[in-house]
Design a protein around this motif. Structure first.
Motif, mmCIF file in Angstrom:
data_model
loop_
_atom_site.group_PDB
_atom_site.id
_atom_site.type_symbol
_atom_site.label_atom_id
_atom_site.label_comp_id
_atom_site.label_asym_id
_atom_site.label_seq_id
_atom_site.Cartn_x
_atom_site.Cartn_y
_atom_site.Cartn_z
ATOM 1 N N GLY A 1 -7.472 4.180 2.643
ATOM 2 C CA GLY A 1 -6.076 4.213 2.228
ATOM 3 C C GLY A 1 -5.954 3.905 0.759
ATOM 4 N N THR A 2 -4.721 3.843 0.286
ATOM 5 C CA THR A 2 -4.476 3.566 -1.126
ATOM 6 C C THR A 2 -3.481 2.414 -1.257
ATOM 7 N N ILE B 1 -4.810 10.932 -1.145
ATOM 8 C CA ILE B 1 -6.241 10.746 -0.926
ATOM 9 C C ILE B 1 -7.063 11.542 -1.935
ATOM 10 N N VAL B 2 -6.575 12.690 -2.357
ATOM 11 C CA VAL B 2 -7.254 13.421 -3.440
ATOM 12 C C VAL B 2 -7.342 12.550 -4.690
ATOM 13 N N ASP B 3 -6.262 11.869 -5.017
ATOM 14 C CA ASP B 3 -6.285 10.968 -6.182
ATOM 15 C C ASP B 3 -7.297 9.842 -5.988
ATOM 16 N N LEU B 4 -7.401 9.333 -4.758
ATOM 17 C CA LEU B 4 -8.364 8.268 -4.490
ATOM 18 C C LEU B 4 -9.799 8.788 -4.618
ATOM 19 N N VAL B 5 -10.065 10.000 -4.125
ATOM 20 C CA VAL B 5 -11.397 10.593 -4.274
ATOM 21 C C VAL B 5 -11.718 10.796 -5.750
ATOM 22 N N ILE C 1 0.852 -1.186 0.000
ATOM 23 C CA ILE C 1 0.000 0.000 0.000
ATOM 24 C C ILE C 1 0.890 1.238 0.000
ATOM 25 N N TYR C 2 0.286 2.380 -0.265
ATOM 26 C CA TYR C 2 0.993 3.658 -0.181
ATOM 27 C C TYR C 2 0.660 4.394 1.105
ATOM 28 N N GLN C 3 -0.558 4.185 1.611
ATOM 29 C CA GLN C 3 -1.045 4.898 2.781
ATOM 30 C C GLN C 3 -2.225 4.124 3.365
#
Length: 434
Positions: free
Chosen positions: A336-337, A273-277, A183-185
C-alpha cells in the motif's frame, strides 16, 4: 551451454505428471516448474528439484556459487538461452504482530539446477544445460509422448471460506485510516483454508491446464509445496534493464472489460501503485530512467479482468540482484501507500501470517537473468495436510466492503472450484455458488 532440440510433443501438464511419476519410481526429487511466460518461453522445468530452506536474505542471491554461461552461446528459437539456475520462493515478510500460530512453509526455500526443459512459444521442447550434459533418454521420451488424455495423480482439497465478518471489519478499518490521512491505499487480505489429500504436483498440473496463468510456478521440498497460479510480474531483469508489471483493478469476467478502465476507483488504485513501483525501482536505478512504459491495460486473468501497468528502468552500474530485490520487496501491489505505514497497519488488521502468499516465486539464471512473480493466487500445501489460498484486494477511499468481499470470491473461484482430471478426465474450474 548445451541447447538440445527435442521437438514438439506433450503438453506441459503431461510432462509434469510424467516427471512426478518418474520421481516416485526412482525415489528422487520431483520437478519444479515455471509456466505461462518466463524468459520468453512457455515453460521452464527442472526435472529434479528439491527445495531446501535458505535464509531469506540469501534467496535469489547465489551468484558466487553458480556456473556461468559460455561466451558466445547462441539463443535458440528466438529466445534467450536459460540453461539452469536457482528456482525458489521468498515469503512475504510478516510483521511481529501477526500472532496466529504459523505452521506454514519455511520463509524462503529453493534449489539450484544445472539443466532445464524449456518449451518455446512455438510448441517445441528443448533441453538446456549449463554443464553441457545431454538430456536423459527417459526425460526426452516424456516430452515426445502426445497422449495427454491419461488422468493425472489424484488430489482433493476441502476448501473453507474466510471469515467474512472479519474481512469486512478490516476493510472498514482501512477506510477509516484512509479518511484519517494515515495512508492512501492498502491491500487487505484474508485466506481460504482446506484439508488436502493427494499430489500437490497433480493439483498444479490440473490447475495450470485449466486456467493458464501468465506467471505460474511450482516448487516443493521437505517443508511443503507451493503452487502459484499468479498472473502478475514482480521483477523481470536482463542485464541492467528491469521491468515490473503491477496489477491493481479487478472485475469479474462477466463484466465488460471497458468498464474497468472507466472505473475511478480501479484507475486510482492502479496509478497509486505505479507511483510506488517507480519509487521502489528508483532506489537502485539511474536518475531519469524510470518510466511507466505501459499504463492501465485491461488484461484477462483466470476468472477476472485486471488493470495492468508496466514500469521500466535502467539499473545503476554494479546493482546486484539482491540490491534490486531489497529495494522493491515486498511487491508494491500487495502492500500500500505509503508502504511502511500500510504494512504496519496490515500487520495489525490481518493478525495472521501471509506466508508465501504476497511474496515471490521465480528463477535466477546466470544466462537469462532474473524473473519473479508476485505470489498471488498461490496455494501453500503444508506438511500437516493444510492447504492455504490467500486472497485480497486494494482498498481506496471509494471502496465498498461488500464489493471487496465479492472481489475476494471472484479471485479465488477458479482455484477453489477446480475439479481434478482424475475424476473428470479433463480438469476445469467449476465456479461454486456464491
Amino acid at each position: 551451454m548445451l541447447q538440445q532440440c527435442l521437438g514438439p510433443g506433450a503438453s506441459v501438464s503431461a510432462v509434469l505428471r510424467g516427471l512426478g511419476a518418474r520421481a516416485v519410481r526412482r525415489a528422487t526429487a520431483g520437478p519444479a516448474a515455471l509456466t505461462g511466460r518466463w524468459f520468453g518461453a512457455a515453460a521452464v522445468i527442472a526435472a529434479e528439484c528439491r527445495a531446501l530452506p535458505v535464509e531469506p536474505r540469501n534467496a535469489f542471491g547465489v551468484a558466487a556459487h553458480r556456473p556461468t554461461a559460455s561466451a558466445g552461446d547462441a539463443p535458440a528459437a528466438g529466445r534467450p538461452a536459460i540453461g539452469g539456475g536457482w528456482i525458489g520462493y521468498l515469503s512475504y515478510p510478516d510483521g511481529a504482530r501477526a500472532t496466529t500460530r504459523h505452521t506454514g512453509l519455511p520463509p524462503a526455500a529453493g534449489a539450484w539446477t544445472d539443466s532445464v526443459l524449456v518449451l518455446d512459444t512455438g510448441g517445441c521442447w528443448w533441453w538446456e544445460s549449463l554443464t553441457d550434459a545431454r538430456c536423459p533418454s527417459d526425460i526426452a521420451a516424456l516430452t515426445a509422448h502426445t497422449d495427454d488424455g491419461a488422468p493425472g495423480p489424484d488430489w482433493s482439497v476441502d476448501w473453507h471460506r474466510p471469515d467474512e465478518t472479519r474481512h469486512r471489519r478490516n476493510v472498514t478499518a482501512c477506510l477509516e485510516a484512509i479518511a484519517a490521512g494515515e495512508i492512501y491505499q492498502a491491500c487487505v487480505c484474508t485466506a481460504f483454508t482446506g484439508r488436502f489429500a493427494g499430489s500437490p504436483l497433480g493439483f498444479f498440473a490440473d490447475a495450470t491446464a485449466a486456467t493458464t496463468p501468465l506467471r505460474a510456478a511450482y516448487i516443493d521440498g521437505p517443508g511443503g509445496a507451493v503452487a502459484s497460479l499468479s498472473p502478475e510480474t514482480f521483477l523481470s531483469r536482463s542485464g541492467d534493464r528491469v521491468e515490473s508489471s503491477p496489477i491493481k483493478g479487478t472485475a469479474p469476467l462477466t463484466a465488460p472489460p471497458g468498464a474497468l478502465r472507466r472505473s475511478v476507483k480501479d484507475v486510482a488504485e492502479n496509478i497509486m501503485i505505479v507511483d510506488l513501483v517507480r519509487n521502489d525501482l528508483g532506489r537502485v536505478s539511474a536518475t531519469g530512467s524510470v518510466r511507466a512504459r505501459r499504463l492501465l491495460e485491461v488484461q484477462r486473468a483466470p476468472g477476472v479482468w485486471h488493470l495492468v501497468s508496466t514500469v521500466a528502468a535502467t539499473l545503476r552500474p554494479g546493482t546486484a540482484d539482491a540490491d534490486l530485490i531489497a529495494a522493491a520487496f515486498p511487491p508494491a501491489s500487495v502492500t500500500g501507500t505509503p508502504k511502511a505505514r500500510a504494512r504496519d497497519l496490515l500487520d495489525g488488521w490481518e493478525n495472521r501470517p501471509r506466508g508465501v502468499y504476497c511474496g515471490t516465486v521465480g528463477m535466477l539464471s546466470p544466462a537469462a537473468g532474473l524473473e519473479l512473480n508476485v505470489a498471488i493466487r498461490t496455494v501453500e500445501f503444508r506438511p500437516d495436510g493444510e492447504a492455504v489460498l490467500g486472497v485480497g484486494g486494494g482498498i481506496t477511499a471509494d471502496s465498498d466492503p461488500e464489493s471487496e468481499w465479492q472481489e475476494c470470491l471472484d479471485k479465488a473461484a477458479s482455484i477453489v472450484g477446480l475439479v481434478p482430471s482424475c475424476i473428470t478426465g479433463d480438469a476445469h474450474p467449476v465456479i461454486p455458488a456464491q
